[in-house]
Design a protein around this motif. Structure first.
Motif, PDB file in Angstrom:
ATOM      1  N   ASP A 143       7.820  -3.305   3.103  1.00  0.00           N
ATOM      2  CA  ASP A 143       8.002  -2.971   4.512  1.00  0.00           C
ATOM      3  C   ASP A 143       6.950  -1.996   5.019  1.00  0.00           C
ATOM      4  N   GLY A 144       6.678  -0.936   4.242  1.00  0.00           N
ATOM      5  CA  GLY A 144       5.866   0.131   4.801  1.00  0.00           C
ATOM      6  C   GLY A 144       4.796   0.685   3.901  1.00  0.00           C
ATOM      7  N   GLY A 145       4.558   0.084   2.768  1.00  0.00           N
ATOM      8  CA  GLY A 145       3.562   0.612   1.851  1.00  0.00           C
ATOM      9  C   GLY A 145       4.163   1.630   0.907  1.00  0.00           C
ATOM     10  N   TYR A 146       3.426   1.973  -0.125  1.00  0.00           N
ATOM     11  CA  TYR A 146       3.943   2.817  -1.203  1.00  0.00           C
ATOM     12  C   TYR A 146       4.318   4.217  -0.719  1.00  0.00           C
ATOM     13  N   LEU A 147       3.425   4.897  -0.041  1.00  0.00           N
ATOM     14  CA  LEU A 147       3.689   6.266   0.388  1.00  0.00           C
ATOM     15  C   LEU A 147       4.878   6.323   1.346  1.00  0.00           C
ATOM     16  N   THR A 148       4.920   5.423   2.296  1.00  0.00           N
ATOM     17  CA  THR A 148       6.037   5.377   3.249  1.00  0.00           C
ATOM     18  C   THR A 148       7.341   5.116   2.516  1.00  0.00           C
ATOM     19  N   SER A 149       7.325   4.180   1.577  1.00  0.00           N
ATOM     20  CA  SER A 149       8.572   3.843   0.885  1.00  0.00           C
ATOM     21  C   SER A 149       9.074   5.009   0.042  1.00  0.00           C
ATOM     22  N   VAL A 150       8.176   5.716  -0.636  1.00  0.00           N
ATOM     23  CA  VAL A 150       8.592   6.859  -1.451  1.00  0.00           C
ATOM     24  C   VAL A 150       9.162   7.953  -0.544  1.00  0.00           C
ATOM     25  N   TRP A 151       8.537   8.184   0.587  1.00  0.00           N
ATOM     26  CA  TRP A 151       9.047   9.185   1.524  1.00  0.00           C
ATOM     27  C   TRP A 151      10.420   8.774   2.059  1.00  0.00           C
ATOM     28  N   ARG A 152      10.586   7.513   2.397  1.00  0.00           N
ATOM     29  CA  ARG A 152      11.877   7.027   2.902  1.00  0.00           C
ATOM     30  C   ARG A 152      12.974   7.115   1.835  1.00  0.00           C
ATOM     31  N   LEU A 153      12.622   6.875   0.585  1.00  0.00           N
ATOM     32  CA  LEU A 153      13.595   7.048  -0.506  1.00  0.00           C
ATOM     33  C   LEU A 153      14.045   8.504  -0.584  1.00  0.00           C
ATOM     34  N   HIS A 154      13.078   9.393  -0.474  1.00  0.00           N
ATOM     35  CA  HIS A 154      13.383  10.824  -0.489  1.00  0.00           C
ATOM     36  C   HIS A 154      14.297  11.191   0.684  1.00  0.00           C
ATOM     37  N   GLU A 155      13.959  10.727   1.874  1.00  0.00           N
ATOM     38  CA  GLU A 155      14.765  11.033   3.054  1.00  0.00           C
ATOM     39  C   GLU A 155      16.176  10.455   2.946  1.00  0.00           C
TER      40      GLU A 155
END
Length: 171
Positions: A143-155
């Protein structure tokens, strides 16, 4: 007649009504799609394993791409059909939603809060003392690329914690 066409709140109410009583939806001789027959067969085998080996032989049923409260309740309805779920009794199998897409990760806290607001779900989670939730980035990475996905998991993980605290259920 058109369950998939129902809005989410209507699905939830229908499923809650079905889960509240003992009547089964399936019956001998009924003709089901290949997918439905396969799912029912898996859960019937799970019920047989639970009967033979005890309540700890199968702990979880993971729902990939969980997107709403009805996704969780649908699994409990299938578990009821297999004789595993009974209204008012502890269910040996915990239904575990897996939130994967960025949209689902954003909705995860609301979905879990809505589930905990249902007395039947809250009762099962409280009796177990915990409820498992999975967050994964296999699809959110798409959906959003690696960095975005890791940040969204954190959030999502941070946003889920207070929902569980308010429900007095361990995450």
């Amino acid at each position: 007649a058109d369950y998939p066409g129902l809005p989410e709140d209507a699905r939830v109410e229908l499923l809650r009504a079905e889960l509240a009583h003992r009547r089964l939806l399936s019956f001998p001789g009924a003709v089901y799609s290949e997918e439905t027959a396969s799912e029912l067969a898996i859960l019937q085998r799970a019920a047989a394993a639970l009967a033979r080996y005890g309540p700890h032989c199968i702990d979880n049923y993971i729902i990939s791409k969980a997107a709403g409260v009805s996704d969780v309740l649908e699994v409990y309805a299938l578990l009821k059909e297999a004789g595993v779920y009974r209204a008012g009794a502890p269910c040996p199998i915990m239904v575990t939603p897996l939130f994967e897409t960025i949209e689902d990760l954003e909705r995860a806290p609301r979905i879990m809060a809505e589930l905990f607001a249902l007395p039947e779900f809250a009762g099962m989670a409280s009796a177990r003392g915990h409820q498992e939730v999975m967050v994964g980035y296999s699809d959110s990475n798409k959906d959003g690329g690696y960095l975005t996905s890791v940040w969204r998991l954190h959030e999502a993980s941070r946003a889920l914690a207070p929902v569980f605290e308010r429900a007095h259920v361990a995450l």
